[in-house]
Scaffold this motif. Structure first.
Motif, PDB file in Angstrom:
ATOM      1  N   GLU A 146       0.851  -1.208   0.000  1.00 16.26           N
ATOM      2  CA  GLU A 146       0.000   0.000   0.000  1.00 16.26           C
ATOM      3  C   GLU A 146       0.887   1.260   0.000  1.00 16.26           C
ATOM      4  OE1 GLU A 146      -3.475   0.085  -0.104  1.00 16.26           O
ATOM      5  OE2 GLU A 146      -3.262   2.267  -0.277  1.00 16.26           O
TER       6      GLU A 146
ATOM      7  N   PRO B 196      -2.953  -4.496  -6.496  1.00 18.45           N
ATOM      8  CA  PRO B 196      -4.404  -4.347  -6.331  1.00 18.45           C
ATOM      9  C   PRO B 196      -4.747  -4.061  -4.872  1.00 18.45           C
ATOM     10  CG  PRO B 196      -3.828  -6.473  -7.357  1.00 18.45           C
ATOM     11  CD  PRO B 196      -2.554  -5.819  -6.988  1.00 18.45           C
ATOM     12  N   SER B 197      -5.631  -3.095  -4.616  1.00 19.43           N
ATOM     13  CA  SER B 197      -5.879  -2.700  -3.223  1.00 19.43           C
ATOM     14  C   SER B 197      -6.540  -3.821  -2.419  1.00 19.43           C
ATOM     15  CB  SER B 197      -6.709  -1.418  -3.163  1.00 19.43           C
ATOM     16  OG  SER B 197      -7.893  -1.624  -3.881  1.00 19.43           O
ATOM     17  N   SER B 198      -7.092  -4.843  -3.128  1.00 20.50           N
ATOM     18  CA  SER B 198      -7.704  -5.958  -2.393  1.00 20.50           C
ATOM     19  C   SER B 198      -6.659  -6.781  -1.642  1.00 20.50           C
ATOM     20  CB  SER B 198      -8.462  -6.860  -3.367  1.00 20.50           C
ATOM     21  OG  SER B 198      -7.592  -7.266  -4.402  1.00 20.50           O
ATOM     22  N   ILE B 199      -5.367  -6.693  -2.038  1.00 17.79           N
ATOM     23  CA  ILE B 199      -4.358  -7.485  -1.336  1.00 17.79           C
ATOM     24  C   ILE B 199      -3.394  -6.603  -0.536  1.00 17.79           C
ATOM     25  CG2 ILE B 199      -4.422  -9.535  -2.834  1.00 17.79           C
ATOM     26  CD1 ILE B 199      -1.874  -8.330  -4.223  1.00 17.79           C
TER      27      ILE B 199
END
Ligand code: HEM
Ligand code: HEM
Length: 222
Positions: A57, A70-73
């Protein structure tokens, strides 16, 4: 010959190093991984996952390369949240890492389990691994490929902590930052050390599930 008393926490026995070879085939039921190793290993595994996900992040806020994660991970939601996670888990990782290194050296575990690494054996064991002939019968003995990967990830862990400190406090720790060739290079070193650790982790987790009883031994010791 220098004779040195070695206390093995796995067996609660004190051996003479000159005689240790005689004791290299463990009796059935003996602890494979002592409690201190299992505790530090699992604390490290959790801290590493938090550091990796929050690091991704942080990376997304100012990518070094033409891609983002990807912001999901990722962990933290945004830069400030991710930095809070990163700096919180950092203490867990660093303190736990020092405990693991000190005990690994003091108990002689590193010397017994991870050394020596002979290039010939690494080549032979890599070949055997790819042809499905590498034996994992005795979980208390690491093959040459395991030794190399474990020592490698320990070195990567030390490099990532030091380069992390260098980019965290580049003014207070300017000698350390200079050792890495300055702030920008330290950032790349930090990133590539993360990539090495993630690469190790993928193979390591697959092997933990593929090799019978290895995961059980890392949880209950036997
Ligand atoms: C003592 C331990 C650590 C400290 C002090 C630390 C510190 C930092 C700091 C200050 C940043 C922000 C850099 C910037 O502003 O660009 C950062 C980024 C990052 N960290 Fe760590 N870190 C540590 C350990 C780790 C570990 C164990 C991992 C993963 C295995 C990790 C992965 C990352 C990643 C992927 C980034 C983003 C890379 C970038 O774009 O610069 N860090 N770390
Ligand atoms: C980034 C996180 C991790 C790192 C850096 C790491 C590192 C290590 C190291 C250095 C060892 C050897 C310890 C020694 O003998 O001194 C080890 C052993 C082991 N690890 Fe991990 N580990 C991580 C995560 C995991 C995870 C997530 C799993 C399981 C899903 C796992 C399963 C095991 C098992 C089963 C062993 C036993 C040794 C074997 O039979 O090969 N590890 N790990």
């Amino acid at each position: 010959m220098t004779i040195e008393a070695v206390h093995d926490p796995a067996t609660s026995q004190t051996n003479l190093s000159g005689l240790r070879k005689l004791d290299s085939s463990p009796p059935v039921g003996r602890t494979i991984h002592p409690l201190w190793l299992r505790l530090t290993h699992w604390i490290n595994a959790v801290a590493m996952v938090v550091m990796i996900a929050s690091g991704w992040e942080i990376y997304n806020a100012s990518p070094l390369f033409p891609f983002s994660f990807p912001s999901s991970i990722t962990l933290g939601g945004w830069l400030a949240g991710a930095l809070l996670w990163h700096f919180a888990a950092m203490w867990v990782l660093a303190v736990n890492g020092v405990v693991y290194l000190v005990l690994g050296l003091a108990t002689g575990r590193f010397r017994r389990k991870l050394l020596p690494i002979r290039p010939g054996e690494v080549i032979a064991d890599t070949r055997a691994a790819f042809t499905g002939r590498l034996s994992h019968d005795d979980l208390s003995v690491y093959n040459a490929v395991q030794k190399l990967l474990y020592l490698g990830v320990i070195v990567a862990g030390i490099v990532i902590v030091l380069s992390g400190l260098a980019i965290w406090k580049p003014v207070q720790l300017q000698e350390l930052t200079a050792l890495f060739g300055g702030y920008d290079t330290a950032r790349y070193v930090h990133f590539f050390a993360m990539a090495a650790i993630v690469g190790f982790l993928v193979i390591h987790v697959v092997m933990a599930f593929v090799v019978p009883k290895s995961l059980r031994a890392m949880i209950i010791g036997r």
